[in-house]
Design an enzyme around this catalytic site. Structure first.
Site, PDB file in Angstrom:
ATOM      1  N   ASN A  77      -1.163  -3.697  -0.613  1.00  0.00           N
ATOM      2  CA  ASN A  77      -1.050  -3.110   0.715  1.00  0.00           C
ATOM      3  C   ASN A  77      -0.705  -1.628   0.648  1.00  0.00           C
ATOM      4  O   ASN A  77      -1.575  -0.771   0.766  1.00  0.00           O
ATOM      5  CB  ASN A  77      -0.037  -3.892   1.548  1.00  0.00           C
ATOM      6  CG  ASN A  77      -0.017  -3.438   2.995  1.00  0.00           C
ATOM      7  OD1 ASN A  77      -0.749  -2.539   3.386  1.00  0.00           O
ATOM      8  ND2 ASN A  77       0.830  -4.047   3.797  1.00  0.00           N
ATOM      9  N   ASP A  78       0.573  -1.323   0.427  1.00  0.00           N
ATOM     10  CA  ASP A  78       1.021   0.069   0.459  1.00  0.00           C
ATOM     11  C   ASP A  78       0.233   0.976  -0.496  1.00  0.00           C
ATOM     12  O   ASP A  78       0.010   2.141  -0.201  1.00  0.00           O
ATOM     13  CB  ASP A  78       2.512   0.158   0.101  1.00  0.00           C
ATOM     14  CG  ASP A  78       3.377  -0.428   1.214  1.00  0.00           C
ATOM     15  OD1 ASP A  78       2.915  -0.431   2.374  1.00  0.00           O
ATOM     16  OD2 ASP A  78       4.494  -0.870   0.920  1.00  0.00           O
ATOM     17  N   VAL A  79      -0.204   0.424  -1.620  1.00  0.00           N
ATOM     18  CA  VAL A  79      -0.884   1.259  -2.615  1.00  0.00           C
ATOM     19  C   VAL A  79      -2.287   1.669  -2.183  1.00  0.00           C
ATOM     20  O   VAL A  79      -2.968   2.404  -2.878  1.00  0.00           O
ATOM     21  CB  VAL A  79      -0.963   0.566  -3.998  1.00  0.00           C
ATOM     22  CG1 VAL A  79       0.427   0.304  -4.535  1.00  0.00           C
ATOM     23  CG2 VAL A  79      -1.768  -0.710  -3.928  1.00  0.00           C
TER      24      VAL A  79
END
Lengths: 465, 102
Positions: free
Chosen positions: A394-396
């Site tokens: 997700n965040d990456v």
């Protein structure tokens, strides 16, 4: 039986073999040989210790028994552990290194004659300093690793535990450890030695509880480093070259890994260690959440998109490990390859819960390692790829890290997934990731959200291909 | 004046940190997990201290407070040595290259 000089040379040989063991890991082809060098180094070190103590009485039999008992437990764990549990295993093993360093230090403190360090109550000053540093670092490694293990295992909540005055308390305890070591060395009091151990156990515990689940790659690497420094401290006490070399190797290895992990998140080491990341931002983003339209699809749509693609890049993350979807993923990729679609994998440095976590899982699922690429190697290829398949990450992948200076993850290197012609995003819900921020990628024109369990979705796509 | 042997050990220590620094940077990122498990295994060479501690008892009584801690440390380090090397071997055996004939 053998002279001190000869055994010192053998310890040096085993230290060199350990260096070669790490050197072998520069490529998968040489790595297996490297591991054998490591084993050989260990056998030499243990054999030389037996020969130099020259004590083959009843005690020797007990030593062998304890090695066998510990060894069988270790071997049993090594063969039974699933690859998804590797972070927990490594954290658990770190705690054992820490605790054995503590035990050796206790033993040396109680019976310094056996180690030629003086007599109880009058231990050589240098040895006492080395011993107490080794014991303190070992104790921190032990309790810190136990907390990391509990968090990774899910026994303890992965969310950061913070309280008022936490940093002040930690600072006071750290200072008191230094003071205790000073007092211990000047008074030789055994009470102070025990207090030092208790306080060190306590600080290891307090240091790790405020650090959240997704920061575990940094924590594990850091504890790896600590276990090395603890070993080196004991190595100085015992005047043992193999232990000093190994301690230095492991210490710097862990430090480099922590650095790589911090860089992968664009955060300073202190920012991670002080902890509490993600706890404050979460509330902020929930309050001003706007409803933006997302496109969602099913396995059929995804299969259609991929069938018509000529190249697909897979972006795995921790969610893939949780769903145990790596084998299903490999089967999907096999089907794609049969249709002459080029497939590669893109791994972000902090994907998963420990350095290299995703690589091991893909290797377990028989994905050839030359199809797996690191962020720098593959990031330019997204613009030329037809489909990006994001599974459990997700965040990456969040483009906000490049566009919004206000965002907590601004500046973090991310995979340029949004440059693909279309993005398939497997996720269970729209909830924000670990950083507590919305992923802009969800709302892009070319993103199709696949709301489902990663494993089930991958299997369904394979059926539809 | 003679140089304290501590200085020699310190030299070995500092140089090993540098060796470690360069060797570990050359480790390919895809093998970072095996790197952690193998460093775990080799740092258990602390077992040499544990063995000395375990053998510190005299011939009448093998067990005294000091040697008991030694024996416990032996068992813990042995878990790590066997577990660490074997799990590393298991992981490394999974890293395979693409088959050419495909």
């Amino acid at each position: 039986m053998i002279s001190a000089n000869l055994s010192a040379i053998f310890y040096l040989v085993s230290g060199v073999l350990f260096i070669l063991a790490l050197r072998g890991l520069s490529s998968p082809e040489t790595s297996r040989q490297g591991n054998l060098f490591g084993i050989l180094g260990m056998i030499i070190a243990i054999t030389v210790t037996f020969l130099s103590t020259d004590n083959f009485s009843t005690g020797f039999v007990f030593v062998l028994i304890f090695i066998l008992v510990g060894g069988s437990i270790g071997a049993f764990i090594a063969y039974r552990i699933p690859m998804t549990a590797m972070p927990e295993l490594v954290a658990g093993f770190h705690s054992l290194v820490g605790l054995s360093a503590v035990f050796v230090a206790i033993s040396a403190f109680l019976n310094p004659e056996a180690f030629n360090l003086g007599v109880p109550g009058n231990i050589k000053l240098g040895s006492l300093i080395e011993m107490s540093i080794g014991a303190a670092v070992g104790a921190v490694t032990f309790s810190g690793s136990v907390i990391a293990f509990l968090k990774l295992q899910g026994i303890m909540s992965g969310s950061p535990i913070t309280f008022k005055g936490q940093h002040l308390l930690n600072a006071i305890i750290l200072v008191s450890i230094v003071v205790l070591i000073y007092l211990l060395c000047s008074s030789q009091s055994s009470n102070l030695f025990w207090i030092l151990l208790v306080v060190s156990f306590l600080i290891g515990f307090l240091l790790i509880i405020p650090i959240g689940g997704a920061d575990m790659p940094v924590v594990i690497s850091m504890l790896n480093s600590y276990s090395g420094w603890a070993a080196a401290g004991i190595g100085f006490t015992l005047e043992n070259t193999a232990l000093i070399i190994t301690g230095a190797l492991v210490g710097s290895s862990g430090a480099i890994l922590s650095y790589i992990m911090c860089k992968g998140m664009n955060r300073s080491f202190f920012n991670v260690i002080l902890g509490g990341f993600g706890a404050t931002e979460e509330t902020a983003s929930n309050s001003n959440k706007e409803q933006r339209p997302v496109k969602s699809g099913n396995a059929d749509d995804a299969a259609f998109l991929m069938k018509n693609a000529s190249s697909v890049i897979i972006v795995p993350g921790y969610g893939m490990a949780v769903a145990q979807a790596q084998h299903a993923l490999r089967e999907m990729v096999d089907t794609l390859k049969k249709n002459d679609i080029k497939v590669s994998y893109a791994i972000h440095p902090v994907a998963g819960r420990m350095p290299g976590h995703m690589n091991v899982l893909l290797a377990e699922a028989n994905v050839p390692y030359d199809e797996v690429f690191e962020l720098e190697e593959i990031n330019n290829d997204f613009a030329n790829a037809d489909v990006a398949f994001v599974i459990g990450a997700n965040d990456v992948t969040n483009p906000v890290a490049k566009t919004d200076p206000q965002s907590p993850i601004y500046g973090m290197p991310v995979l340029d997934v949004e440059k693909c012609k279309s993005v398939l995003f497997v996720k269970r819900s729209l909830s924000p990731g670990y950083a507590g921020i919305d992923n802009d990628l969800f709302y892009k024109e070319n993103t199709l959200m696949l709301f489902a369990d990663a494993k089930k979705m991958t299997e369904d796509i394979t059926k539809n291909l | 004046m003679e140089i304290d042997p501590l200085i020699f050990r310190l030299s070995i220590f500092i140089l090993s940190i540098f060796v470690g620094y360069y060797v570990v940077w050359s480790v390919t990122p895809s093998l970072h997990t095996p790197l952690m498990s193998v460093t775990n295994a080799i740092s258990s060479v602390i077992i040499v201290g544990a063995i000395i501690a375990g053998l510190s008892g005299n011939s009448e009584s093998v067990f005294n407070t000091s040697s008991i801690f030694g024996f416990l440390a032996i068992a813990l380090a042995a878990v790590n040595i066997f577990g660490g090397f074997l799990v590393t071997q298991r992981m490394l055996s999974m890293y395979k290259k693409k088959k050419k004939d495909k």
